[in-house]
Design an enzyme around this catalytic site. Structure first.
Site, PDB file in Angstrom:
ATOM      1  N   ASP A   1       0.817  -1.211   0.000  1.00 37.65           N
ATOM      2  CA  ASP A   1       0.000   0.000   0.000  1.00 37.65           C
ATOM      3  C   ASP A   1       0.857   1.271   0.000  1.00 37.65           C
ATOM      4  O   ASP A   1       1.941   1.291   0.573  1.00 37.65           O
ATOM      5  CB  ASP A   1      -0.851  -0.050   1.285  1.00 37.65           C
ATOM      6  CG  ASP A   1      -1.994   0.925   1.261  1.00 37.65           C
ATOM      7  OD1 ASP A   1      -2.090   1.711   0.309  1.00 37.65           O
ATOM      8  OD2 ASP A   1      -2.796   0.887   2.218  1.00 37.65           O
TER       9      ASP A   1
ATOM     10  N   ARG B   1     -12.028   1.757   8.495  1.00 39.37           N
ATOM     11  CA  ARG B   1     -10.675   2.156   8.077  1.00 39.37           C
ATOM     12  C   ARG B   1     -10.716   3.371   7.136  1.00 39.37           C
ATOM     13  O   ARG B   1     -10.083   3.394   6.099  1.00 39.37           O
ATOM     14  CB  ARG B   1      -9.948   0.992   7.403  1.00 39.37           C
ATOM     15  CG  ARG B   1      -8.443   1.065   7.591  1.00 39.37           C
ATOM     16  CD  ARG B   1      -7.685   0.163   6.631  1.00 39.37           C
ATOM     17  NE  ARG B   1      -6.274   0.120   6.985  1.00 39.37           N
ATOM     18  CZ  ARG B   1      -5.308  -0.165   6.120  1.00 39.37           C
ATOM     19  NH1 ARG B   1      -5.581  -0.437   4.875  1.00 39.37           N
ATOM     20  NH2 ARG B   1      -4.063  -0.183   6.510  1.00 39.37           N
TER      21      ARG B   1
ATOM     22  N   TRP C   1      -4.456  -8.635  -3.624  1.00 44.29           N
ATOM     23  CA  TRP C   1      -5.772  -7.995  -3.770  1.00 44.29           C
ATOM     24  C   TRP C   1      -6.388  -7.889  -2.378  1.00 44.29           C
ATOM     25  O   TRP C   1      -6.797  -8.897  -1.809  1.00 44.29           O
ATOM     26  CB  TRP C   1      -6.633  -8.853  -4.698  1.00 44.29           C
ATOM     27  CG  TRP C   1      -8.004  -8.336  -5.002  1.00 44.29           C
ATOM     28  CD1 TRP C   1      -8.990  -7.999  -4.120  1.00 44.29           C
ATOM     29  CD2 TRP C   1      -8.563  -8.119  -6.301  1.00 44.29           C
ATOM     30  NE1 TRP C   1     -10.116  -7.586  -4.776  1.00 44.29           N
ATOM     31  CE2 TRP C   1      -9.890  -7.650  -6.122  1.00 44.29           C
ATOM     32  CE3 TRP C   1      -8.082  -8.274  -7.598  1.00 44.29           C
ATOM     33  CZ2 TRP C   1     -10.731  -7.344  -7.191  1.00 44.29           C
ATOM     34  CZ3 TRP C   1      -8.920  -7.977  -8.658  1.00 44.29           C
ATOM     35  CH2 TRP C   1     -10.225  -7.513  -8.460  1.00 44.29           C
ATOM     36  N   ASP C   2      -6.475  -6.677  -1.886  1.00 43.46           N
ATOM     37  CA  ASP C   2      -6.936  -6.463  -0.512  1.00 43.46           C
ATOM     38  C   ASP C   2      -8.387  -5.995  -0.490  1.00 43.46           C
ATOM     39  O   ASP C   2      -8.930  -5.564  -1.525  1.00 43.46           O
ATOM     40  CB  ASP C   2      -6.031  -5.406   0.150  1.00 43.46           C
ATOM     41  CG  ASP C   2      -5.819  -5.660   1.629  1.00 43.46           C
ATOM     42  OD1 ASP C   2      -6.681  -6.314   2.245  1.00 43.46           O
ATOM     43  OD2 ASP C   2      -4.803  -5.183   2.164  1.00 43.46           O
ATOM     44  N   CYS C   3      -8.991  -6.051   0.669  1.00 38.07           N
ATOM     45  CA  CYS C   3     -10.394  -5.645   0.838  1.00 38.07           C
ATOM     46  C   CYS C   3     -10.587  -5.342   2.324  1.00 38.07           C
ATOM     47  O   CYS C   3     -10.813  -6.244   3.100  1.00 38.07           O
ATOM     48  CB  CYS C   3     -11.283  -6.803   0.378  1.00 38.07           C
ATOM     49  SG  CYS C   3     -13.001  -6.660   0.858  1.00 38.07           S
TER      50      CYS C   3
ATOM     51  N   CYS D   1      -6.477 -11.172   0.052  1.00 36.11           N
ATOM     52  CA  CYS D   1      -6.225 -10.603   1.365  1.00 36.11           C
ATOM     53  C   CYS D   1      -7.434  -9.758   1.735  1.00 36.11           C
ATOM     54  O   CYS D   1      -8.093  -9.202   0.868  1.00 36.11           O
ATOM     55  CB  CYS D   1      -4.967  -9.736   1.288  1.00 36.11           C
ATOM     56  SG  CYS D   1      -4.574  -8.857   2.810  1.00 36.11           S
TER      57      CYS D   1
ATOM     58  N   ASP E   1      -3.397 -10.639   9.559  1.00 34.63           N
ATOM     59  CA  ASP E   1      -2.302  -9.670   9.713  1.00 34.63           C
ATOM     60  C   ASP E   1      -1.470 -10.007  10.937  1.00 34.63           C
ATOM     61  O   ASP E   1      -0.376  -9.477  11.112  1.00 34.63           O
ATOM     62  CB  ASP E   1      -2.863  -8.250   9.875  1.00 34.63           C
ATOM     63  CG  ASP E   1      -3.227  -7.632   8.533  1.00 34.63           C
ATOM     64  OD1 ASP E   1      -2.827  -8.171   7.490  1.00 34.63           O
ATOM     65  OD2 ASP E   1      -3.927  -6.598   8.528  1.00 34.63           O
TER      66      ASP E   1
HETATM   67  C1  GLA Z   1      -4.320  -4.717   5.081  1.00 34.57           C
HETATM   68  C2  GLA Z   1      -3.491  -5.949   4.786  1.00 34.57           C
HETATM   69  C3  GLA Z   1      -2.041  -5.686   5.124  1.00 34.57           C
HETATM   70  C4  GLA Z   1      -1.538  -4.489   4.358  1.00 34.57           C
HETATM   71  C5  GLA Z   1      -2.424  -3.291   4.624  1.00 34.57           C
HETATM   72  C6  GLA Z   1      -2.064  -2.126   3.720  1.00 34.57           C
HETATM   73  O1  GLA Z   1      -4.400  -4.484   6.441  1.00 34.57           O
HETATM   74  O2  GLA Z   1      -3.988  -7.052   5.481  1.00 34.57           O
HETATM   75  O3  GLA Z   1      -1.266  -6.831   4.825  1.00 34.57           O
HETATM   76  O4  GLA Z   1      -1.508  -4.788   2.984  1.00 34.57           O
HETATM   77  O5  GLA Z   1      -3.798  -3.588   4.403  1.00 34.57           O
HETATM   78  O6  GLA Z   1      -2.832  -1.012   3.969  1.00 34.57           O
END
Ligand code: GLA
Length: 732
Positions: free
Chosen positions: A363, A442, A477-479, A524, A546
């Site tokens: 990020d 968030r 790919w996050d969410c 992710c 995390d």
């Molecule tokens: C989430 C993911 C982390 C990281 C952060 C970045 O919390 O689980 O691994 O990539 O976003 O903002």
């Protein structure tokens, strides 16, 4: 008079049904669906109700399945529907329904009777049973699908719902599966959690009433509860013993599983999309296909059940399940949002120095008007931040190649910060209530993936990255947010939003995979907030949490391992936890290894250890990814947790052991009994992944038969001074 009218109505219904279906009633029949060790038996009653008459161990003689119901002398089933294969509501049913509707004319009753069935052989070892059901009064039909994977004892179930009424029919509940189990008692193992506390198990004996496992979060749906669960019959199953069913819905959104102990003391399991705020208006002729519910049944405990699931997942579900994975260095915990091109170039060199395959830029690399220097701004504006990366991602991808490593990148394309150009330009693309204050998770909101324009946008985020950087080798790919204030400016029917969101997500992922079929992608979700077998069809791996404190990870990875194979578990070595680097690395090796530490800060020994660990891992990863996994001693029940991987040829094994109890003199006082070996072969045991300057009390000369190792065991000599021990087994 009253009686006569009822009978007349029944006769008319019967007549209407026969004419409507064009199929004559058949005699009572038994429909067994068998896999290698398990059978699901459906029975059509003389009233044409389709019931589950058996779910359990396979019988030697198919002809004997029909005798099963007579062996039970339980209390009366007044409805004839307690064990319905798909329980309708509003007619005779008195229990939790699998389906409930309001017909086009406002009537709320539904009855579903057998019309026909067929079994197709799809490919070697996979068969598909289809059962057509129809309401005798309304032109309303449901087809039940049961896909059986023979060798893995896995069954996938779903249904198709359609009608030919004069207007829309509202579906209030629309389950994927409706199972029915008979035993003396039922033990449910379920999971709860939150950020950094994923997969916390609870096991309890089910009592009468309904236990509901569900999510109403929309996205990041597993944050508090994942869809996976286990039910043991008669008594809690162990790794080796007991009858147990492992199940889950394949759906990356709101799910709901009802476990109802009925008046006859049988267990009804109904699972599907959560109907919470999700009445579905089904148009005439439209087919509503539910997501897939899958289960595996084992009569030899959880160990076999989970290995069957792993094999099935690698063969049929997980993207590239039999392929390779990339080890990596991630910069998230090393830099957070504070980096620039120079820093990243140094990290690319570190990637090479460490010996891993890929550098993953996390990020913070994007957005200009509202730069992404923290989690409060920039999400949605996916162009490189010019002050951090004046020469763009392209330069970094090239620099990575020059260093002999690959380059991957983090995205969170379903989301938007209110402080972003995307939000300013397309407020109508954002899920939010028009007349209420925004509420953030968030500091962000969720984009409305029910809208095809948003789908194009999200696909474009991925497509543009690959088009501009054809050598890009990996995507995370996050969410990170749930859906608050569910409202779509695009949809007419607001109660379709939760469903259309997930459908929209899958449409995007379909497009991504059509164009980029093999590029590895990590699933992710602010830790482990999204993992299920529908999503894993598009992803090569998932991020369990995390929380990378290795002590916590032993427990989180352990519970996940019942349902997902180790090849899919992305495990990173970080600075979480107090344990030494060896302990952290050993735990991360029980899956797909990555690092998220500042290589520059490692002392010489730690660096040498990590470099050697990557090489060691490259030698054993094939066994971990593609072999069979055996949970030998559970961390919640023992002072030492031991996990074994054995390759399919039973020639190699890797045994991980950890001290998980800090009390005085705790350690492996007893030998650990191994599993899955060839009893006739001899195995040489040696300790690997030693920290520089340490030696092992386990010399490489120790040779034992598989028989000995499985009956007597081996002592890894885990104790305070040896908290983490990896042993390698090699057949002679
Ligand atoms: C989430 C993911 C982390 C990281 C952060 C970045 O919390 O689980 O691994 O990539 O976003 O903002």
């Amino acid at each position: 008079m009253q009686k006569k009218r009822v009978r007349l109505t029944l006769l008319i219904n019967l007549f209407v049904y026969c004419c409507f279906s064009g199929i004559a009633y058949s005699q009572t029949q038994t429909i067994p669906l068998e896999t290698k060790h398990h059978a699901l038996v459906l029975q059509v009653s003389d009233q044409q109700d389709v019931r589950i008459s058996y779910l359990g161990r396979r019988l030697n003689r198919v002809a004997e399945y029909k005798s099963i119901p007579d062996t039970y002398k339980q209390s009366t089933d007044y409805t004839g529907l307690l064990n319905s294969a798909y329980t309708p509501s509003g007619s005779r049913n008195l229990m939790e329904p699998a389906i409930s509707v309001t017909h086009a004319d406002g009537n709320q009753s539904l009855d579903l009777r057998y019309v026909s069935h067929e079994i197709q052989q799809l490919e070697d070892g996979i068969s598909l049973l289809k059962i057509a059901l129809k309401d005798p009064v309304y032109p309303f039909e449901v087809t039940l699908f049961y896909k059986a994977y023979f060798k893995d004892d896995v069954v996938e179930q779903w249904s198709e719902i359609k009608h030919d009424e004069r207007g829309a029919v509202t579906l209030h509940k629309f389950a994927s599966a409706n199972l029915h189990l008979k035993a003396s008692a039922y033990w449910l193992r379920q999971y709860y959690g939150d950020w950094a506390r994923e997969m916390q198990p609870e096991e309890e004996k089910l009592t009468h009433g309904i236990k509901v496992l569900d999510s109403k979060l929309g996205t990041r749906a597993n944050l508090f509860q994942p869809p996976v669960f286990m039910v043991s019959l008669d008594r809690p199953a162990t790794e080796h013993e007991g009858e147990v069913l492992l199940g889950s819905l394949q759906w990356s959104g709101n799910f709901r599983t009802d476990l109802e102990l009925d008046p006859q003391n049988n267990l009804r399991i109904i699972s599907g999309i959560n109907n919470y705020a999700s009445d579905y208006s089904l148009e005439k002729g439209e087919v509503f296909t539910t997501p897939v519910f899958m289960y595996t049944f084992s009569a030899q405990g959880k160990g076999l059940a989970s290995r069957n699931l792993h094999n099935w997942a690698r063969d049929y579900k997980l993207l590239d399940g039999h392929g390779q994975r990339l080890t990596l260095l991630n910069n998230w915990e090393a830099t957070y949002f504070d980096f620039n091109e120079e820093k990243l170039k140094a990290l690319l060199k570190d990637t090479k120095k460490l010996g891993v395959d890929l550098f993953l830029l996390d990020d913070g690399w994007f957005a200009n008007k509202y730069p992404r220097n923290g989690d409060t701004a920039g999400l949605g504006d996916w162009e490189e931040n010019r002050s951090k990366l004046p020469n763009g991602i392209g330069t970094l991808v090239k620099e990575a190649s020059a260093n002999g490593v690959k380059f991957g990148i983090w995205i969170e394309p379903e989301m938007v910060n209110p402080k972003s150009e995307l939000y300013e330009t397309h407020p109508d693309w954002v899920i939010k209530q028009p007349k209420r204050d925004e509420y953030y998770f968030r500091n962000q909101l969720v984009l409305d993936l029910s809208n095809p324009d948003v789908q194009d946008f999200v696909f474009g985020v991925v497509d543009d990255l690959f088009t501009e950087n054809p050598d890009l080798a990996y995507i995370k790919w996050d969410c990170n947010a749930v859906i608050y204030n569910a409202y779509s400016a695009h949809l007419d029917n607001q109660s379709h939003l939760y469903i259309e969101y997930v459908r929209g997500l899958y449409k995007v992922l379909e497009r991504v995979r059509a164009k980029y079929p093999t590029v590895p992608m990590m699933l992710c979700s602010g830790g482990g907030g999204r993992v299920d077998y529908a999503a894993l069809q598009y992803f090569t791996e998932y991020w369990p949490s995390d929380n990378t404190d290795p002590m916590e990870r032993i427990f989180i990875q352990w519970e996940n391992s019942y349902f997902y194979p180790a090849i899919a578990s992305a495990n990173h070595v970080t600075d979480w936890g107090k344990q030494p680097i060896k302990f952290r690395t050993d735990v991360a090796m029980m899956g797909k290894l990555g690092f998220d530490i500042v290589i520059d800060h490692l002392n010489d020994n730690d660096l040498a250890f990590c470099q050697q660990a990557v090489k060691t891992y490259n030698g054993i990863k094939g066994t971990i990814w593609h072999g069979d996994q055996y949970r030998l001693t559970h961390p919640r029940e023992n002072s030492v947790a031991s996990m074994l991987f054995v390759d399919k040829a039973k020639e190699k094994g890797v045994l991980f052991n950890y001290l998980v109890n800090n009390r005085y003199d705790e350690g492996s006082h007893l030998p650990i009994k191994l599993d899955g070996l060839d009893p006739e072969r001899n195995y040489r045991i040696s300790e690997i992944n030693l920290y520089p300057g340490t030696s092992s009390p386990i010399a490489g000369e120790q040779v034992y038969s598989g028989d000995f190792l499985m009956k007597i065991g081996f002592n890894p000599q885990v104790r305070k001074a040896r908290e983490s021990v990896i042993l390698q087994l090699e057949a002679e």
